[in-house]
Scaffold this active site. Structure first.
Site, PDB file in Angstrom:
ATOM      1  N   ASP A 228      -9.617 -26.135 -15.545  1.00 19.89           N
ATOM      2  CA  ASP A 228      -9.657 -24.522 -15.277  1.00 19.89           C
ATOM      3  C   ASP A 228     -10.986 -24.085 -14.985  1.00 19.89           C
ATOM      4  O   ASP A 228     -11.295 -22.896 -15.336  1.00 19.89           O
ATOM      5  CB  ASP A 228      -9.289 -23.812 -16.545  1.00 19.89           C
ATOM      6  CG  ASP A 228      -7.646 -24.234 -17.062  1.00 19.89           C
ATOM      7  OD1 ASP A 228      -6.979 -24.447 -16.079  1.00 19.89           O
ATOM      8  OD2 ASP A 228      -7.299 -24.132 -18.192  1.00 19.89           O
TER       9      ASP A 228
ATOM     10  N   LYS B  69     -11.110 -24.353  -9.670  1.00 23.68           N
ATOM     11  CA  LYS B  69     -10.987 -25.255  -8.362  1.00 23.68           C
ATOM     12  C   LYS B  69     -10.199 -24.737  -7.570  1.00 23.68           C
ATOM     13  O   LYS B  69     -10.616 -24.577  -6.159  1.00 23.68           O
ATOM     14  CB  LYS B  69     -10.438 -26.663  -8.895  1.00 23.68           C
ATOM     15  CG  LYS B  69     -11.186 -27.637  -9.904  1.00 23.68           C
ATOM     16  CD  LYS B  69     -10.262 -28.586 -10.515  1.00 23.68           C
ATOM     17  CE  LYS B  69      -9.153 -28.463 -11.306  1.00 23.68           C
ATOM     18  NZ  LYS B  69      -9.588 -27.786 -12.881  1.00 23.68           N
TER      19      LYS B  69
ATOM     20  N   HIS C   7      -3.637 -23.844 -10.569  1.00 22.84           N
ATOM     21  CA  HIS C   7      -4.732 -23.337  -9.815  1.00 22.84           C
ATOM     22  C   HIS C   7      -4.542 -21.874  -9.435  1.00 22.84           C
ATOM     23  O   HIS C   7      -3.677 -21.912  -8.492  1.00 22.84           O
ATOM     24  CB  HIS C   7      -5.129 -24.382  -8.604  1.00 22.84           C
ATOM     25  CG  HIS C   7      -5.439 -25.828  -9.103  1.00 22.84           C
ATOM     26  ND1 HIS C   7      -5.674 -26.878  -8.247  1.00 22.84           N
ATOM     27  CD2 HIS C   7      -5.550 -26.172 -10.561  1.00 22.84           C
ATOM     28  CE1 HIS C   7      -5.840 -28.015  -9.107  1.00 22.84           C
ATOM     29  NE2 HIS C   7      -5.821 -27.437 -10.353  1.00 22.84           N
TER      30      HIS C   7
ATOM     31  N   GLN D  76      -7.089 -30.753 -13.269  1.00 23.41           N
ATOM     32  CA  GLN D  76      -7.691 -31.102 -14.738  1.00 23.41           C
ATOM     33  C   GLN D  76      -9.234 -31.053 -14.642  1.00 23.41           C
ATOM     34  O   GLN D  76      -9.823 -30.509 -13.633  1.00 23.41           O
ATOM     35  CB  GLN D  76      -7.117 -32.461 -15.133  1.00 23.41           C
ATOM     36  CG  GLN D  76      -5.866 -32.267 -15.881  1.00 23.41           C
ATOM     37  CD  GLN D  76      -4.837 -32.434 -14.893  1.00 23.41           C
ATOM     38  OE1 GLN D  76      -4.713 -33.440 -14.023  1.00 23.41           O
ATOM     39  NE2 GLN D  76      -3.830 -31.259 -14.506  1.00 23.41           N
TER      40      GLN D  76
HETATM   41  P1  GDP Z   1      -8.510 -24.228 -11.735  1.00 19.99           P
HETATM   42  O1  GDP Z   1      -7.263 -24.689 -12.740  1.00 19.99           O
HETATM   43  O2  GDP Z   1      -9.726 -25.007 -11.825  1.00 19.99           O
HETATM   44  O3  GDP Z   1      -8.042 -23.848 -10.287  1.00 19.99           O
HETATM   45  O4  GDP Z   1      -8.717 -22.882 -12.575  1.00 19.99           O
HETATM   46  P2  GDP Z   1      -7.586 -21.765 -13.175  1.00 19.99           P
HETATM   47  O5  GDP Z   1      -7.065 -20.959 -12.064  1.00 19.99           O
HETATM   48  O6  GDP Z   1      -6.629 -22.301 -14.182  1.00 19.99           O
HETATM   49  O7  GDP Z   1      -8.725 -20.751 -14.260  1.00 19.99           O
HETATM   50  C1  GDP Z   1      -9.686 -20.025 -13.435  1.00 19.99           C
HETATM   51  C2  GDP Z   1      -9.344 -18.435 -13.752  1.00 19.99           C
HETATM   52  O8  GDP Z   1     -10.657 -17.864 -13.381  1.00 19.99           O
HETATM   53  C3  GDP Z   1      -8.508 -17.937 -12.826  1.00 19.99           C
HETATM   54  O9  GDP Z   1      -7.766 -16.953 -13.291  1.00 19.99           O
HETATM   55  C4  GDP Z   1      -9.246 -17.394 -11.698  1.00 19.99           C
HETATM   56  O10 GDP Z   1      -8.614 -16.280 -10.947  1.00 19.99           O
HETATM   57  C5  GDP Z   1     -10.474 -17.144 -12.331  1.00 19.99           C
HETATM   58  N1  GDP Z   1     -11.871 -17.070 -11.629  1.00 19.99           N
HETATM   59  C6  GDP Z   1     -12.243 -17.739 -10.574  1.00 19.99           C
HETATM   60  N2  GDP Z   1     -13.471 -17.915 -10.319  1.00 19.99           N
HETATM   61  C7  GDP Z   1     -13.905 -16.664 -10.954  1.00 19.99           C
HETATM   62  C8  GDP Z   1     -15.051 -16.098 -11.057  1.00 19.99           C
HETATM   63  O11 GDP Z   1     -16.215 -16.454 -10.455  1.00 19.99           O
HETATM   64  N3  GDP Z   1     -15.127 -14.837 -11.878  1.00 19.99           N
HETATM   65  C9  GDP Z   1     -14.233 -14.626 -12.609  1.00 19.99           C
HETATM   66  N4  GDP Z   1     -14.323 -13.554 -13.490  1.00 19.99           N
HETATM   67  N5  GDP Z   1     -12.919 -15.206 -12.547  1.00 19.99           N
HETATM   68  C10 GDP Z   1     -12.891 -16.224 -11.698  1.00 19.99           C
HETATM   69  P1  IMO Z   2      -5.968 -27.595 -14.054  1.00 19.85           P
HETATM   70  O1  IMO Z   2      -5.889 -28.461 -12.742  1.00 19.85           O
HETATM   71  C1  IMO Z   2      -6.836 -27.313 -18.394  1.00 19.85           C
HETATM   72  C2  IMO Z   2      -4.851 -30.223 -20.971  1.00 19.85           C
HETATM   73  C3  IMO Z   2      -3.659 -29.877 -21.891  1.00 19.85           C
HETATM   74  C4  IMO Z   2      -3.750 -30.898 -22.852  1.00 19.85           C
HETATM   75  C5  IMO Z   2      -4.151 -32.186 -22.257  1.00 19.85           C
HETATM   76  C6  IMO Z   2      -2.943 -33.123 -22.065  1.00 19.85           C
HETATM   77  O2  IMO Z   2      -5.514 -26.170 -14.204  1.00 19.85           O
HETATM   78  O3  IMO Z   2      -7.403 -27.669 -14.313  1.00 19.85           O
HETATM   79  P2  IMO Z   2      -0.748 -32.943 -20.208  1.00 19.85           P
HETATM   80  O4  IMO Z   2       0.144 -31.807 -19.971  1.00 19.85           O
HETATM   81  O5  IMO Z   2      -1.695 -33.518 -19.087  1.00 19.85           O
HETATM   82  O6  IMO Z   2      -0.204 -34.099 -21.191  1.00 19.85           O
HETATM   83  O7  IMO Z   2      -2.073 -32.133 -21.332  1.00 19.85           O
HETATM   84  O8  IMO Z   2      -4.938 -31.869 -21.182  1.00 19.85           O
HETATM   85  N1  IMO Z   2      -4.533 -29.928 -19.431  1.00 19.85           N
HETATM   86  C7  IMO Z   2      -5.643 -28.914 -19.033  1.00 19.85           C
HETATM   87  N2  IMO Z   2      -6.314 -28.051 -19.303  1.00 19.85           N
HETATM   88  N3  IMO Z   2      -6.469 -27.120 -17.161  1.00 19.85           N
HETATM   89  C8  IMO Z   2      -5.649 -28.176 -16.608  1.00 19.85           C
HETATM   90  O9  IMO Z   2      -5.420 -28.272 -15.331  1.00 19.85           O
HETATM   91  C9  IMO Z   2      -4.867 -29.011 -17.652  1.00 19.85           C
HETATM   92  N4  IMO Z   2      -4.096 -30.060 -17.386  1.00 19.85           N
HETATM   93  C10 IMO Z   2      -3.892 -30.547 -18.620  1.00 19.85           C
HETATM   94  O10 IMO Z   2      -3.877 -28.455 -22.194  1.00 19.85           O
HETATM   95  O11 IMO Z   2      -4.832 -30.763 -23.798  1.00 19.85           O
HETATM   96 MG    MG Z   3      -5.934 -24.257 -14.456  1.00 23.78          MG
END
Ligand code: GDP
Ligand code: IMO
Ligand code: MG
Length: 433
Positions: free
Chosen positions: A14, A17, A42, A231
Site C-alpha cells: 500500500d 504503487k 492499487h 504487496q
Molecule cells: P498500492 O497498493 O501501493 O497501490 O497503494 P494503495 O492504493 O493500497 O494505498 C495508497 C493510498 O494512498 C491510496 O488511497 C491512494 O489514493 C493514496 N495516495 C497515494 N499517493 C498519495 C499521496 O501522495 N498523498 C496522499 N495523501 N494519498 C496518496
Molecule cells: P498491495 O499490492 C498490504 C498482507 C495481508 C496479510 C498478508 C498475507 O495493495 O500493496 P494474503 O492475502 O497475501 O494471504 O495476506 O499480506 N497483504 C497486503 N498488505 N497491501 C497489499 O497489497 C497486500 N497483500 C497482502 O494483509 O497481512
Molecule cells: Mg494496496
C-alpha cells in the site's frame, strides 16, 4: 534492445504503487504484473474519480498501452470479471489491450475456503490474510497440482477442477469443518461456484498468450516495459517478516520468474515507500505507533485497506527495513509517497537503527517476529504548512527538504519523485526518469 524497468513497494504494501504506475505509464508501451493476485488493491485518482484495481495492471486507463497479467500472477475469475465490469461502466474496454499469460494460475472457490480454514485454525496467530485464496493457490502451484489459465480452454478443464476441489474438501474436513462452514463473499460454495464458472466465460474472451515470448520479443524490438509489483518487499515470502508474509516473491527477483525475463534484462528499479510506514494484517512492525501520532497518520492518510477496508497500522519511517529492501531489490530510484499526510506534525521521527538486547544494529534480524526491537529515532522539525499547490522540488518547505535529504543520505539512494496527493497531477519530480 530495451531493459525492463521495475516498480515495487519497499515496505508492507500500500505504498502508492497504483498511482505512480499510472503516472509513469505514458513513458512505457507495456505494463506487466508479475506476482500476487486479488490480495492487491492499487488506487489511482484522476479527474476527481478514484479507481481501485486488484488483478488488472495500473496502466489500463491508457488506451494505447498493453497491460499484461504475467505467469506469476494468480487470477480469480469472479474478482477479474468485477474489475472488467467496473472498467466498462467507466467507458474502458479492456478487451483490446489486456493480455493474460496462459501460465498464470487460477484461484478456485475452494482455495478461498481453505484460506478461511487456515486462518480460523491459527486463531490468535493468524496472518491477517485478505482471504482471497492466495496462500492455498500458490501452495497448489508449488505442489504441481494447480489449474492454469491455459487449462480453461482445454478438454480437461472440468477434470482438473473436480480433482482439485475433491482434494480441497478432504483437506477442509481434516480440520473438522466442511464445505458449508465458511461462506465466500456471503455465498455458499455452490452459489459461488456458479458465479465462478460464469466469470470463466468472460475470462476466455481475453487474449490468452504465451507471455514469456511476447515480453522478450517486445524488449528485443525496443519496446519499453514497466513491471508493476504488488504487496511490498517486507511481505516477500523469502525475506519478509515470515510467517507474516504473502506467498510470492514480491522483490525484483520475482520479475524474472513472474514474467520470464532474464536478470540481465532488468533496468531501473523504482522503489516506493511512504514518508512514514503502514501495515495491514498481523505481524511485527517495529515503529508502530499506538498514540495520537499514529491516529493522525491513519486519519490524515485515510489509511484503510483498499481491498478489505481494514484500518492500517501506522508508524514512523523505518530505515533498517528500507535499507534491507533497497539492498534486496537493487533500487536505483526512490519514490516517496504521502508526505502531505505529515503536514500538521510539529516533529517527525525517523528510525535509523534498532536496539535489540542493548545492542544497536542497522540490520533486520532473523527473529524479527520475536525479538524485542526498540527503534532508535532521530527527530526532525515539521513544516506545518499546506503544500497542495506546490509543483517543483525547489518550492517545497525547507524542513521537508531536510527530512527528504536525510532519507536519501541514510539509504544511499537518490529520490526521484515525491508524491503530495492521491491525484496523478500532484507528483513532483526531483530527478528526471
Ligand atoms: P498500492 O497498493 O501501493 O497501490 O497503494 P494503495 O492504493 O493500497 O494505498 C495508497 C493510498 O494512498 C491510496 O488511497 C491512494 O489514493 C493514496 N495516495 C497515494 N499517493 C498519495 C499521496 O501522495 N498523498 C496522499 N495523501 N494519498 C496518496
Ligand atoms: P498491495 O499490492 C498490504 C498482507 C495481508 C496479510 C498478508 C498475507 O495493495 O500493496 P494474503 O492475502 O497475501 O494471504 O495476506 O499480506 N497483504 C497486503 N498488505 N497491501 C497489499 O497489497 C497486500 N497483500 C497482502 O494483509 O497481512
Ligand atoms: Mg494496496
Amino acid at each position: 534492445m530495451s531493459k525492463i524497468d521495475v516498480l515495487l513497494g519497499l515496505q508492507w504494501g500500500d505504498e502508492g504503487k497504483g498511482k505512480i504506475v499510472d503516472v509513469l505509464t505514458p513513458k512505457y508501451d507495456i505494463i506487466a504484473r508479475f506476482q500476487g493476485g486479488p490480495n492487491a488493491g492499487h488506487t489511482l485518482e484522476f479527474d476527481g474519480i478514484k479507481h481501485i484495481l486488484h488483478i488488472i495492471p495500473s496502466g489500463i486507463f491508457h488506451k494505447d498501452k498493453d497491460n499484461l497479467i504475467g505467469n506469476g500472477v494468480l487470477v480469480e475469475p469472479v474478482i477479474f470479471k468485477q474489475e472488467i465490469d467496473s472498467l466498462e461502466s467507466k467507458g474502458i474496454n479492456a478487451k483490446q489491450n489486456l493480455l493474460i499469460s496462459s501460465k498464470a494460475h487460477l484461484i478456485l472457490p475452494t482455495h478461498r475456503l481453505i484460506d478461511a480454514v487456515n486462518e480460523s485454525h491459527k486463531g490468535k496467530d493468524k496472518i491477517g490474510s485478505t482471504l482471497k485464496g492466495i496462500g492455498p493457490a500458490y501452495t497448489d502451484k508449488v505442489a504441481r497440482t494447480a489449474m492454469r489459465i491455459g487449462d480453461i480452454v482445454g478438454q480437461h478443464c472440468m477434470e482438473i477442477y473436480n480433482k482439485l476441489k475433491e482434494n480441497h474438501i478432504r483437506y477442509i474436513k481434516s480440520f473438522g469443518f466442511d464445505e458449508q462452514t465458511f461462506k465466500i463473499d456471503d455465498l455458499s460454495l455452490t452459489e459461488y461456484e456458479q458465479k465462478w464458472f460464469n466469470s470463466l466465460e468472460t475470462l476466455k474472451q481475453f487474449h490468452i498468450i504465451e507471455s514469456e515470448y511476447y515480453i522478450n520479443e517486445a524488449l528485443n524490438s525496443g519496446k519499453r516495459v514497466l513491471a508493476e509489483g504488488a504487496q511490498g518487499s517486507m511481505l516477500d515470502v523469502d525475506f519478509g517478516s515470515y510467517p507474516f508474509v504473502t506467498s510470492s516473491n514480491t522483490i525484483t527477483a520475482g520479475v524474472c520468474t513472474g514474467l520470464g525475463v532474464a536478470p540481465s534484462r532488468i533496468g531501473n528499479v523504482y522503489g516506493i515507500c511512504k514518508a512514514y510506514c503502514t501495515r495491514v494484517g498481523s505481524g511485527p512492525f517495529p515503529t508502530e505507533l499506538f498514540d495520537i501520532d499514529g491516529n493522525l497518520l491513519r486519519e490524515n492518510g485515510r489509511e484503510y485497506g483498499s481491498t478489505t477496508g481494514r484500518p492500517r497500522r501506522c508508524g514512523w519511517i523505518d530505515l533498517p527495513a528500507l535499507r534491507y529492501t533497497c539492498m534486496l531489490n537493487g533500487v536505483t530510484h526512490l519514490i516517496i509517497m504521502k508526505i502531505d499526510v505529515m503536514n500538521c506534525f510539529s516533529h517527525i521521527k525517523m528510525c535509523d537503527n534498532y536496539e535489540i538486547d542493548e545492542k544497536i544494529t542497522d540490520k533486520v534480524p532473523y527473529d524479527i517476529v520475536t525479538a524485542n526491537i526498540k527503534p532508535v529515532y532521530s527527530s526532525y522539525k515539521g513544516w506545518q504548512q499546506d503544500i497542495s499547490e506546490i509543483q517543483t522540488y525547489e518550492q517545497l518547505p525547507e524542513e521537508m527538504k531536510i527530512y527528504l535529504q536525510a532519507i536519501e543520505n541514510k539509504l544511499g539512494v537518490k529520490i526521484a519523485i515525491i508524491s503530495i496527493s492521491p491525484d496523478r497531477k500532484n507528483t513532483i519530480y526531483k530527478e528526471t526518469i
